[in-house]
Design a protein around this motif. Sequence first.
Motif, mmCIF file in Angstrom:
data_model
loop_
_atom_site.group_PDB
_atom_site.id
_atom_site.type_symbol
_atom_site.label_atom_id
_atom_site.label_comp_id
_atom_site.label_asym_id
_atom_site.label_seq_id
_atom_site.Cartn_x
_atom_site.Cartn_y
_atom_site.Cartn_z
ATOM 1 N N TRP A 18 54.527 42.376 23.858
ATOM 2 C CA TRP A 18 53.566 42.968 22.863
ATOM 3 C C TRP A 18 53.165 44.332 22.761
ATOM 4 N N GLN A 19 53.377 45.178 24.192
ATOM 5 C CA GLN A 19 52.968 46.350 24.259
ATOM 6 C C GLN A 19 54.101 47.198 23.905
ATOM 7 N N PRO A 20 54.072 48.420 23.216
ATOM 8 C CA PRO A 20 55.256 49.422 22.996
ATOM 9 C C PRO A 20 55.470 49.619 24.374
ATOM 10 N N PRO A 21 57.104 49.699 24.416
ATOM 11 C CA PRO A 21 58.120 49.763 23.297
ATOM 12 C C PRO A 21 58.752 48.317 22.905
ATOM 13 N N HIS A 22 57.899 47.361 23.168
ATOM 14 C CA HIS A 22 58.252 45.985 22.694
ATOM 15 C C HIS A 22 59.719 45.715 23.320
ATOM 16 N N ASN A 23 59.620 45.190 24.627
ATOM 17 C CA ASN A 23 60.896 44.846 25.250
ATOM 18 C C ASN A 23 61.212 43.238 24.742
ATOM 19 N N TYR A 24 61.651 42.959 23.646
ATOM 20 C CA TYR A 24 61.782 41.482 23.195
ATOM 21 C C TYR A 24 62.936 40.913 24.375
ATOM 22 N N ASP A 25 63.779 41.749 24.857
ATOM 23 C CA ASP A 25 64.665 41.159 25.836
ATOM 24 C C ASP A 25 64.232 40.489 26.993
ATOM 25 N N ALA A 26 62.915 40.908 27.477
ATOM 26 C CA ALA A 26 62.243 40.465 28.651
ATOM 27 C C ALA A 26 61.869 38.833 28.369
ATOM 28 N N ILE A 27 61.968 38.386 27.107
ATOM 29 C CA ILE A 27 61.788 36.998 26.762
ATOM 30 C C ILE A 27 62.876 36.293 27.724
ATOM 31 N N ASP A 28 64.041 36.769 27.601
ATOM 32 C CA ASP A 28 65.186 35.956 28.550
ATOM 33 C C ASP A 28 64.811 35.884 30.046
ATOM 34 N N ASP A 29 64.122 36.817 30.505
ATOM 35 C CA ASP A 29 63.845 36.792 32.121
ATOM 36 C C ASP A 29 62.597 35.959 32.035
ATOM 37 N N LEU A 30 61.980 35.962 31.260
ATOM 38 C CA LEU A 30 60.407 35.176 31.338
ATOM 39 C C LEU A 30 60.309 33.787 30.895
ATOM 40 N N THR A 31 61.184 33.229 30.165
ATOM 41 C CA THR A 31 61.042 31.800 29.270
ATOM 42 C C THR A 31 62.459 31.181 29.959
ATOM 43 N N VAL A 32 62.200 29.689 29.699
ATOM 44 C CA VAL A 32 63.253 29.005 29.844
ATOM 45 C C VAL A 32 64.047 28.824 28.472
ATOM 46 N N GLU A 33 65.488 28.302 28.899
ATOM 47 C CA GLU A 33 66.114 28.561 27.419
ATOM 48 C C GLU A 33 65.760 27.499 26.443
ATOM 49 N N ASP A 34 65.156 26.537 26.483
ATOM 50 C CA ASP A 34 64.485 25.672 25.563
ATOM 51 C C ASP A 34 63.183 25.828 25.173
ATOM 52 N N ALA A 54 59.494 36.504 17.148
ATOM 53 C CA ALA A 54 58.879 37.644 18.035
ATOM 54 C C ALA A 54 59.046 39.046 17.212
ATOM 55 N N ARG A 55 60.196 39.422 17.153
ATOM 56 C CA ARG A 55 60.834 40.366 16.689
ATOM 57 C C ARG A 55 60.170 40.516 15.084
ATOM 58 N N GLU A 56 60.531 39.689 14.141
ATOM 59 C CA GLU A 56 60.045 39.546 12.901
ATOM 60 C C GLU A 56 58.296 39.744 12.862
ATOM 61 N N PHE A 57 57.732 38.868 13.658
ATOM 62 C CA PHE A 57 56.242 39.252 13.764
ATOM 63 C C PHE A 57 55.817 40.810 14.314
ATOM 64 N N GLY A 58 56.386 41.137 15.052
ATOM 65 C CA GLY A 58 56.495 42.507 15.525
ATOM 66 C C GLY A 58 56.666 43.730 14.638
ATOM 67 N N SER A 59 57.747 43.369 13.724
ATOM 68 C CA SER A 59 58.008 44.145 12.903
ATOM 69 C C SER A 59 56.812 44.398 11.554
ATOM 70 N N LYS A 60 56.114 43.477 11.353
ATOM 71 C CA LYS A 60 55.077 43.351 10.458
ATOM 72 C C LYS A 60 53.527 44.219 10.992
ATOM 73 N N PHE A 94 51.700 38.435 6.917
ATOM 74 C CA PHE A 94 51.539 37.183 6.436
ATOM 75 C C PHE A 94 51.817 37.251 4.747
ATOM 76 N N GLY A 95 52.946 38.158 4.660
ATOM 77 C CA GLY A 95 53.590 38.212 3.465
ATOM 78 C C GLY A 95 52.734 39.038 2.267
ATOM 79 N N THR A 96 51.927 39.812 2.842
ATOM 80 C CA THR A 96 51.222 41.094 2.122
ATOM 81 C C THR A 96 52.047 42.075 1.915
ATOM 82 N N ASP A 97 51.528 42.977 0.804
ATOM 83 C CA ASP A 97 52.120 44.089 0.776
ATOM 84 C C ASP A 97 51.874 45.290 1.801
ATOM 85 N N PRO A 98 52.877 45.921 2.392
ATOM 86 C CA PRO A 98 52.788 46.700 3.681
ATOM 87 C C PRO A 98 52.150 48.022 3.094
ATOM 88 N N GLY A 99 50.812 47.966 3.034
ATOM 89 C CA GLY A 99 50.187 49.130 2.668
ATOM 90 C C GLY A 99 49.567 50.063 3.774
#
Length: 139
Positions: A18-34, A54-60, A94-99
């Motif tokens: 969750w901190q920049p630069p948002h390393n979403y691939d770290a999820i592979d190392d930190l979580t179980v497959e299921d 996580a990628r979708e939420f982070g992009s918002k 949350f589906g709001t306009d990206p203002g």
Amino acid sequence: MTKRSSVDLVHEFWEQVWQPPHNYDAIDDLTVEDFVLISGGTRIESREAFKQWAREFGSKIDDMRFDVVESFENHDGSRVASMWRITGRNNGVFGTDPGGEPIEMTGTAIWAVREDGKLLSNRVERNAYEVFLSLTGGR
């Protein structure tokens, strides 16, 4: 080698994902497959589905900053509770306009941690309704 605490593991997740630069691939190392995320009552099952979420939420949220308010673990380290705060600018959360309006969101996460130090699951509750109202002028 000293085993790190479960709180340290959760804080590493917060920092890597969750901190920049948002390393979403770290999820592979930190979580179980299921891995299972329950966010606001919605269940996301599997590491890959969680990474996509996580990628979708982070992009918002532009210029996202994630701060840990407080974390603690139970007696055997199998559970971690963490309160957090996100700030940034609205990019359609949350589906709001990206203002680009400022966002401040708080929440709580309850993590399950496996004995070997992998994250099993996370249950998240946040003040989504209040953030939505602040972005839409209460409509």
